[in-house]
Design a protein around this motif. Sequence first.
Motif, mmCIF file in Angstrom:
data_model
loop_
_atom_site.group_PDB
_atom_site.id
_atom_site.type_symbol
_atom_site.label_atom_id
_atom_site.label_comp_id
_atom_site.label_asym_id
_atom_site.label_seq_id
_atom_site.Cartn_x
_atom_site.Cartn_y
_atom_site.Cartn_z
ATOM 1 N N GLY A 200 0.642 -1.192 0.058
ATOM 2 C CA GLY A 200 -0.125 0.038 0.033
ATOM 3 C C GLY A 200 0.708 1.272 0.126
ATOM 4 O O GLY A 200 0.390 2.328 -0.660
ATOM 5 N N GLY A 201 2.001 1.504 0.692
ATOM 6 C CA GLY A 201 2.741 2.478 0.635
ATOM 7 C C GLY A 201 3.639 2.702 -0.634
ATOM 8 O O GLY A 201 3.651 3.844 -0.946
ATOM 9 N N MET A 202 3.620 1.756 -1.167
ATOM 10 C CA MET A 202 4.389 1.975 -2.436
ATOM 11 C C MET A 202 3.207 2.428 -3.600
ATOM 12 O O MET A 202 3.503 3.131 -4.228
ATOM 13 C CB MET A 202 4.868 0.542 -3.100
ATOM 14 C CG MET A 202 5.906 -0.236 -2.175
ATOM 15 S SD MET A 202 5.901 -2.119 -2.510
ATOM 16 C CE MET A 202 6.649 -1.800 -4.211
ATOM 17 N N ALA A 203 2.170 1.765 -3.606
ATOM 18 C CA ALA A 203 0.870 2.273 -4.411
ATOM 19 C C ALA A 203 0.895 3.742 -4.288
ATOM 20 O O ALA A 203 0.294 4.355 -5.095
ATOM 21 C CB ALA A 203 -0.243 1.524 -4.170
ATOM 22 N N ARG A 204 0.829 4.127 -3.039
ATOM 23 C CA ARG A 204 0.579 5.721 -2.579
ATOM 24 C C ARG A 204 1.704 6.845 -2.857
ATOM 25 O O ARG A 204 1.736 7.836 -2.705
ATOM 26 C CB ARG A 204 -0.056 5.773 -1.450
ATOM 27 C CG ARG A 204 -1.486 5.054 -1.202
ATOM 28 C CD ARG A 204 -1.763 5.307 0.359
ATOM 29 N NE ARG A 204 -3.013 4.297 0.518
ATOM 30 C CZ ARG A 204 -2.877 2.856 0.550
ATOM 31 N NH1 ARG A 204 -1.824 2.173 0.162
ATOM 32 N NH2 ARG A 204 -3.947 2.366 0.809
ATOM 33 N N GLY A 205 3.051 5.928 -3.231
ATOM 34 C CA GLY A 205 3.951 6.843 -3.564
ATOM 35 C C GLY A 205 4.939 7.230 -2.339
ATOM 36 O O GLY A 205 5.661 8.138 -2.504
ATOM 37 N N TYR A 206 4.705 6.622 -1.247
ATOM 38 C CA TYR A 206 5.499 6.903 0.023
ATOM 39 C C TYR A 206 6.720 5.995 -0.031
ATOM 40 O O TYR A 206 7.479 6.582 0.587
ATOM 41 C CB TYR A 206 4.538 6.682 1.080
ATOM 42 C CG TYR A 206 3.421 7.680 1.435
ATOM 43 C CD1 TYR A 206 3.627 9.220 1.850
ATOM 44 C CD2 TYR A 206 2.094 7.454 0.897
ATOM 45 C CE1 TYR A 206 2.682 9.816 1.840
ATOM 46 C CE2 TYR A 206 1.208 8.431 1.174
ATOM 47 C CZ TYR A 206 1.191 9.512 1.544
ATOM 48 O OH TYR A 206 0.365 10.413 1.529
ATOM 49 N N ARG A 207 6.748 4.801 -0.359
ATOM 50 C CA ARG A 207 7.606 3.727 -0.140
ATOM 51 C C ARG A 207 8.362 3.135 -1.411
ATOM 52 O O ARG A 207 7.471 2.914 -2.217
ATOM 53 C CB ARG A 207 7.250 2.663 0.800
ATOM 54 C CG ARG A 207 6.850 3.309 2.196
ATOM 55 C CD ARG A 207 7.747 3.839 3.156
ATOM 56 N NE ARG A 207 8.732 2.950 3.753
ATOM 57 C CZ ARG A 207 9.910 3.427 4.193
ATOM 58 N NH1 ARG A 207 10.247 4.421 4.340
ATOM 59 N NH2 ARG A 207 10.496 2.281 4.489
ATOM 60 N N LYS A 208 9.540 3.054 -1.307
ATOM 61 C CA LYS A 208 10.090 2.032 -2.372
ATOM 62 C C LYS A 208 9.900 0.613 -2.147
ATOM 63 O O LYS A 208 10.058 -0.310 -3.143
ATOM 64 C CB LYS A 208 11.642 2.380 -2.379
ATOM 65 C CG LYS A 208 11.949 3.879 -2.905
ATOM 66 C CD LYS A 208 13.142 4.263 -3.168
ATOM 67 C CE LYS A 208 13.372 5.730 -3.459
ATOM 68 N NZ LYS A 208 14.865 5.998 -3.457
ATOM 69 N N PHE A 209 9.784 0.041 -1.065
ATOM 70 C CA PHE A 209 9.447 -1.159 -0.612
ATOM 71 C C PHE A 209 8.314 -1.379 0.317
ATOM 72 O O PHE A 209 7.579 -0.530 0.815
ATOM 73 C CB PHE A 209 10.873 -1.706 0.266
ATOM 74 C CG PHE A 209 12.144 -1.690 -0.352
ATOM 75 C CD1 PHE A 209 12.466 -2.510 -1.250
ATOM 76 C CD2 PHE A 209 13.000 -0.607 -0.215
ATOM 77 C CE1 PHE A 209 13.844 -2.533 -1.884
ATOM 78 C CE2 PHE A 209 14.176 -0.420 -0.903
ATOM 79 C CZ PHE A 209 14.365 -1.462 -1.681
ATOM 80 N N PRO A 210 7.756 -2.672 0.264
ATOM 81 C CA PRO A 210 6.623 -3.095 1.128
ATOM 82 C C PRO A 210 6.816 -2.850 2.585
ATOM 83 O O PRO A 210 8.015 -2.772 2.725
ATOM 84 C CB PRO A 210 6.286 -4.348 0.671
ATOM 85 C CG PRO A 210 7.677 -5.224 0.226
ATOM 86 C CD PRO A 210 8.217 -4.005 -0.555
ATOM 87 N N TYR A 211 5.629 -2.775 3.253
ATOM 88 C CA TYR A 211 6.019 -3.414 4.691
ATOM 89 C C TYR A 211 5.731 -4.554 4.805
ATOM 90 O O TYR A 211 5.023 -5.251 4.190
ATOM 91 C CB TYR A 211 4.729 -2.675 5.583
ATOM 92 C CG TYR A 211 4.529 -1.154 5.289
ATOM 93 C CD1 TYR A 211 5.015 -0.048 5.619
ATOM 94 C CD2 TYR A 211 3.231 -0.925 4.594
ATOM 95 C CE1 TYR A 211 4.952 1.227 5.436
ATOM 96 C CE2 TYR A 211 2.797 0.511 4.208
ATOM 97 C CZ TYR A 211 3.691 1.610 4.826
ATOM 98 O OH TYR A 211 3.605 2.818 4.744
ATOM 99 N N PRO A 212 6.613 -5.324 5.578
ATOM 100 C CA PRO A 212 7.701 -4.709 6.656
ATOM 101 C C PRO A 212 9.160 -4.598 5.597
ATOM 102 O O PRO A 212 8.923 -5.003 4.357
ATOM 103 C CB PRO A 212 7.958 -5.728 7.592
ATOM 104 C CG PRO A 212 7.080 -7.009 7.386
ATOM 105 C CD PRO A 212 6.423 -6.657 6.157
ATOM 106 N N ALA A 213 9.971 -3.657 6.083
ATOM 107 C CA ALA A 213 11.099 -3.538 5.362
ATOM 108 C C ALA A 213 12.049 -4.769 5.112
ATOM 109 O O ALA A 213 11.743 -5.812 5.949
ATOM 110 C CB ALA A 213 11.976 -2.393 6.041
ATOM 111 N N PRO A 214 12.928 -4.714 4.022
ATOM 112 C CA PRO A 214 13.632 -5.867 3.809
ATOM 113 C C PRO A 214 14.486 -6.624 4.880
ATOM 114 O O PRO A 214 14.381 -7.588 5.111
ATOM 115 C CB PRO A 214 14.699 -5.369 2.768
ATOM 116 C CG PRO A 214 13.921 -4.111 1.984
ATOM 117 C CD PRO A 214 13.183 -3.672 3.095
ATOM 118 N N PHE A 215 15.108 -5.964 5.866
ATOM 119 C CA PHE A 215 15.658 -6.434 7.068
ATOM 120 C C PHE A 215 14.715 -7.179 7.980
ATOM 121 O O PHE A 215 14.864 -8.237 8.566
ATOM 122 C CB PHE A 215 16.332 -5.226 7.896
ATOM 123 C CG PHE A 215 15.732 -4.371 8.810
ATOM 124 C CD1 PHE A 215 15.715 -4.938 10.147
ATOM 125 C CD2 PHE A 215 15.107 -3.138 8.284
ATOM 126 C CE1 PHE A 215 14.786 -4.068 10.911
ATOM 127 C CE2 PHE A 215 14.552 -2.579 9.210
ATOM 128 C CZ PHE A 215 14.310 -3.006 10.872
#
Length: 271
Positions: A200-215
Amino acid sequence: MTPRFNLHTHTNYVDGKNTAEEMIRAAIAKGFTSLGFSEHAYTSFDPVYSLSRENVGKYYAEIRALAQKYKGTIDIYLGLEMDGMDPQPTDGLDYFIASMHWVHVNDRYYAVDARPDVLRACIDEGFGGDVSQLLRAFYTSVANMAVSLKPDILGHFDLICKLNEGNRFFDETAPFYQSLAIEALDTAIDTGAIIEVNTGGMARGYRKFPYPAPFLLRHLLERKAPITLTSDAHTVETIDFAFDRVAAMLREMGFKQLMALGGTGFVPVPL
């Protein structure tokens, strides 16, 4: 091929742009086998972004009626996205998602995903400018929510990062932050909750990765924790946003399966 289902779907009952039936038709057009609706549950202190008390029954009835209408074409499931600060009854649901959108401090609720100025006010007014205390409060609330509610799915685990692209408010690579997040994630994993990988954060242009972050995804893999892929869709256009790309990333990391909802409960399906 990426499994085609989504259990985190919103409608125009609250802040979605489309009706439930429009979302179903879009899912069918994209080859989905199932679709779960998870409208924002009634939240007493948030009348704008949650179901009104009057609409709860209407929402339940409509999703059940649509499930019958499209039976044999696509499986439709009734769920809610429950806010951890104000849990609601789950009777009659097929599943529910528990999510933390707020921090409660000094008798005030601050939405961590609303606007940068709201998050800044939370840090300054609620925690005297100490962002580490905000982070500790948020992840403590997430962990406590997972333990107390025991949700089927834990929603957008690190939503606190939504407005933090480029480390605007805090350093997501800092050992303090990562250890705090992993400690809360371990608590959530131990409850047996499915952790959603949310685009969702990617779809709205806020994040380059999904939640949770890669680590955190790597930690989920190490813990052999169950995951599911969701889009947190608020429009027909985003019902499967970046699914193929994120599924490929998950496979490259080493994930082999997703959890899907079926007639007998959650079951693993090949990724």
